[in-house]
Motif scaffolding. Structure first.
Motif, PDB file in Angstrom:
ATOM      1  N   ARG A  29     -10.641  -9.534   1.458  1.00 33.14           N
ATOM      2  CA  ARG A  29     -10.495 -10.514   0.342  1.00 33.14           C
ATOM      3  C   ARG A  29      -9.207 -10.370  -0.483  1.00 33.14           C
ATOM      4  O   ARG A  29      -8.735 -10.981  -1.047  1.00 33.14           O
ATOM      5  N   VAL A  30      -8.956  -8.990  -0.643  1.00 29.00           N
ATOM      6  CA  VAL A  30      -8.077  -8.692  -1.351  1.00 29.00           C
ATOM      7  C   VAL A  30      -6.668  -8.758  -0.900  1.00 29.00           C
ATOM      8  O   VAL A  30      -5.724  -9.079  -1.403  1.00 29.00           O
ATOM      9  N   VAL A  31      -6.588  -8.527   0.439  1.00 29.26           N
ATOM     10  CA  VAL A  31      -5.370  -8.537   0.957  1.00 29.26           C
ATOM     11  C   VAL A  31      -4.957  -9.895   1.517  1.00 29.26           C
ATOM     12  O   VAL A  31      -3.609  -9.940   1.746  1.00 29.26           O
ATOM     13  N   GLU A  32      -5.733 -10.674   1.782  1.00 29.08           N
ATOM     14  CA  GLU A  32      -5.207 -12.272   2.320  1.00 29.08           C
ATOM     15  C   GLU A  32      -4.210 -12.785   1.610  1.00 29.08           C
ATOM     16  O   GLU A  32      -4.301 -12.811   0.452  1.00 29.08           O
ATOM     17  N   GLY A  33      -3.255 -13.144   2.383  1.00 28.03           N
ATOM     18  CA  GLY A  33      -2.077 -13.737   1.743  1.00 28.03           C
ATOM     19  C   GLY A  33      -0.975 -12.831   1.184  1.00 28.03           C
ATOM     20  O   GLY A  33      -0.137 -13.265   0.336  1.00 28.03           O
ATOM     21  N   ARG A  34      -1.363 -11.497   1.214  1.00 25.76           N
ATOM     22  CA  ARG A  34      -0.678 -10.746   0.491  1.00 25.76           C
ATOM     23  C   ARG A  34       0.109  -9.642   1.523  1.00 25.76           C
ATOM     24  O   ARG A  34      -0.219  -9.738   2.586  1.00 25.76           O
ATOM     25  N   ALA A  66      -1.011  -8.991   6.876  1.00 25.70           N
ATOM     26  CA  ALA A  66      -0.565  -8.250   5.622  1.00 25.70           C
ATOM     27  C   ALA A  66      -0.019  -6.910   5.929  1.00 25.70           C
ATOM     28  O   ALA A  66       0.698  -6.466   4.927  1.00 25.70           O
ATOM     29  N   GLY A  67       0.258  -6.451   7.195  1.00 25.35           N
ATOM     30  CA  GLY A  67       0.767  -5.154   7.407  1.00 25.35           C
ATOM     31  C   GLY A  67       0.090  -4.164   7.549  1.00 25.35           C
ATOM     32  O   GLY A  67       0.903  -2.803   7.753  1.00 25.35           O
ATOM     33  N   PHE A  68      -1.232  -4.080   7.638  1.00 27.91           N
ATOM     34  CA  PHE A  68      -2.111  -3.077   8.084  1.00 27.91           C
ATOM     35  C   PHE A  68      -1.957  -3.005   9.736  1.00 27.91           C
ATOM     36  O   PHE A  68      -2.043  -3.910  10.384  1.00 27.91           O
ATOM     37  N   GLU A  69      -2.179  -1.584  10.146  1.00 32.06           N
ATOM     38  CA  GLU A  69      -2.628  -1.684  11.509  1.00 32.06           C
ATOM     39  C   GLU A  69      -4.345  -1.691  11.790  1.00 32.06           C
ATOM     40  O   GLU A  69      -4.861  -1.056  10.575  1.00 32.06           O
ATOM     41  N   VAL A 103      -1.413  -2.878  -1.348  1.00 35.95           N
ATOM     42  CA  VAL A 103      -0.640  -3.945  -1.441  1.00 35.95           C
ATOM     43  C   VAL A 103       0.475  -3.722  -2.592  1.00 35.95           C
ATOM     44  O   VAL A 103       1.690  -3.947  -2.727  1.00 35.95           O
ATOM     45  N   ALA A 104      -0.102  -3.033  -3.623  1.00 31.25           N
ATOM     46  CA  ALA A 104       0.732  -2.562  -4.822  1.00 31.25           C
ATOM     47  C   ALA A 104       1.624  -1.383  -4.841  1.00 31.25           C
ATOM     48  O   ALA A 104       2.518  -1.184  -5.512  1.00 31.25           O
ATOM     49  N   GLY A 105       1.187  -0.578  -3.815  1.00 28.58           N
ATOM     50  CA  GLY A 105       2.098   0.493  -3.482  1.00 28.58           C
ATOM     51  C   GLY A 105       1.631   1.779  -4.444  1.00 28.58           C
ATOM     52  O   GLY A 105       2.251   2.677  -4.392  1.00 28.58           O
TER      53      GLY A 105
END
Ligand code: SF4
Length: 472
Positions: free
Chosen positions: A359-364, A397-400, A455-457
């Motif tokens: 839910r947090v990473v969707e679209g990011r 989102a760039g996760f493995e 996402v924020a790094g």
């Protein structure tokens, strides 16, 4: 005067009182994995013994499993040897094994509940500290060492010290972005990593009663990090609904009879406790660890402690932690740069954890400098996530997206930190070197917080990134 669940289950499983003052307890379910069992099986072989109750013993592989799809034999010879030893031992001793070729393989504390092996009123043992997870079902579950694994294999029983019971009530309601992980981190922060020594923790109150079984498992999983020998939640209708239809749960009339007994094994309303603690859930915020034990945590909007804020006896430990972690006393924890984000483990590798993180990473997008991994707790969790399209969200989102296993929780496999990397992790231990690098640094937090940090790094309050609606 009523009894606690611990007392009822203890009495029902007592074989005899030992001259040492310990109790010989019958073990209803013994879960086995590849790391703590090889020597135990060897000792049985040397003594010419058999496994006493192979029908109450189940094995899986999790700690050393490479999650990047490595074929056998594994590149790591030690891992290959452990895997081969477990396969040989299970064949020779007649123990069912959920190996890599099984659809039920996964982390031992994820598959036991998932398969319905874990049931209320049981005593459960496993050669892993986080066996307390199974207490979420109203079982009395202990982590044991290798020599005790041998004892349980040979006799299906265990010599145990008596335990006191501390009732911990979480009242009120958790706010958005505050999860079971935050509750248990807050409990350990308040009571200390040794606060539970000699106790079993019984969790209750309105917040716990409303929790799903996944959330209760997260809560009980980390009881051991607070020093408690076990942690449990009284079985209720949520527990019974979860177990109905699971592969190893009773069926038909037998299920209804079992459910009636499960309800009865819960602590009585007038049970007497050795200690009681009440925490207002509405006061809790997303938590992050700043130090080198799970008790060294603070709300995400807090500051790393300074000497003036703590007892003099804690100064040396705090200085050690600050030095190792590279934090300055008084610095805000939010904004701490992270290099790695790990979502998984027996604490937070279940489907609801993955849903919240998605839910947090969707679209990011994951920040350019962050290596981000999602590791489902079991193949069944991975399948459920696939049905819901979660891997696609994470990959976009760039996760493995990895295969099931313990992965970076403890780095007995190729998933490791390198050098001084900082990892936002949904696992349960932030000890020095826990994630593979002797100088690597771990920040424990909820899966949603890990997703936000990816996402924020940097460490960020997930409440700033949660979409409206959803589970919290
Ligand atoms: S995920 Fe971590 S704590 Fe859980 S069983 Fe595996 S290594 Fe142990």
């Amino acid at each position: 005067m009523g009894s606690t669940l611990l007392q009822k289950v203890w009495d029902l499983h007592t074989v005899r009182r030992l001259p040492t003052g310990q109790t010989q307890l019958l073990v209803g379910l013994h879960l086995v994995h590849e790391v703590t069992s090889p020597q135990a099986f060897d000792m049985l072989r040397l003594r010419g013994q058999r496994v006493a109750m192979p029908d109450r013993t189940f094995a899986t592989v999790d700690h050393i499993v490479p999650t990047d799809g490595q074929p056998r034999p594994f590149l790591d010879d030690m891992a290959e040897q452990m895997m081969a030893a477990l396969e040989r031992n299970c064949r020779e001793f007649g123990v069912p094994l959920f190996g890599l070729d099984s659809a039920d393989q996964g982390i031992v504390h994820v598959i036991g509940p998932d398969l319905g092996l874990t049931q209320p009123g049981m005593t459960i043992a496993c050669g892993d500290s986080h066996t307390s997870t199974h207490g979420a079902f109203g079982a009395v579950a202990f982590g044991i060492g290798t020599s005790q694994v041998r004892d349980v294999l040979a006799s299906q029983s265990l010599a145990m010290e008596p335990l006191k019971v501390r009732r911990i009530d979480i009242t009120g309601e958790l706010g958005p972005g505050v999860y079971a992980k935050d509750v248990i981190l807050a409990i350990i922060q308040r009571l200390g990593v040794n606060g539970g020594v000699g106790f079993a923790y019984e969790y209750g109150g309105p917040v716990v009663e409303r929790m799903t079984m996944d959330e209760r498992m997260t809560l009980c999983n980390m009881s051991i990090e607070g020093g408690a020998r076990a942690g449990y939640v009284n079985p209720d209708e949520t527990t019974i609904a979860y177990l109905r239809g699971r592969r190893f749960a009773p069926t038909g009339d037998a299920f209804e009879r079992a459910a009636a007994w499960w309800r009865a094994v819960a602590s009585d309303a007038d049970a007497v406790y050795d200690d009681r603690v009440v925490i207002d859930g509405a006061t809790l915020a997303p938590m992050v660890t700043w130090g080198i034990n799970p008790g060294q945590s603070l709300p995400v909007d807090g500051r790393v402690p300074a000497d003036a804020e703590m007892d003099a006896s804690e100064h040396a430990g705090v200085h050690d932690a600050l030095e190792y972690m590279g934090f300055t006393a008084g610095a805000p924890i939010a904004g701490t740069r992270v290099d790695v984000a790990f979502i998984g483990s027996c604490t937070n590798g279940r489907i609801s954890d993955l849903r919240e993180a998605a839910r947090v990473v969707e679209g990011r997008r994951v920040a350019g400098h962050v290596r981000a991994l999602v590791v489902p707790g079991s193949k069944r969790v991975a399948e459920a996530a696939e049905r819901e399209g979660l891997p696609g969200i994470f990959r976009a989102a760039g996760f493995e997206w990895r295969a099931a296993g313990c992965s970076m929780c403890l780095a007995m496999n190729p998933d490791r930190l390198e050098g001084r990397e900082v990892c936002a992790s949904s696992s349960n231990r932030n000890f020095k070197g826990r994630q593979g690098s002797p100088i690597g640094r771990t920040l424990l937090m909820s899966p949603a917080m890990v997703a936000a940090a990816a996402v924020a790094g940097e460490v960020i309050d997930v409440r700033r990134m949660l979409p409206a609606g959803g589970t919290r």
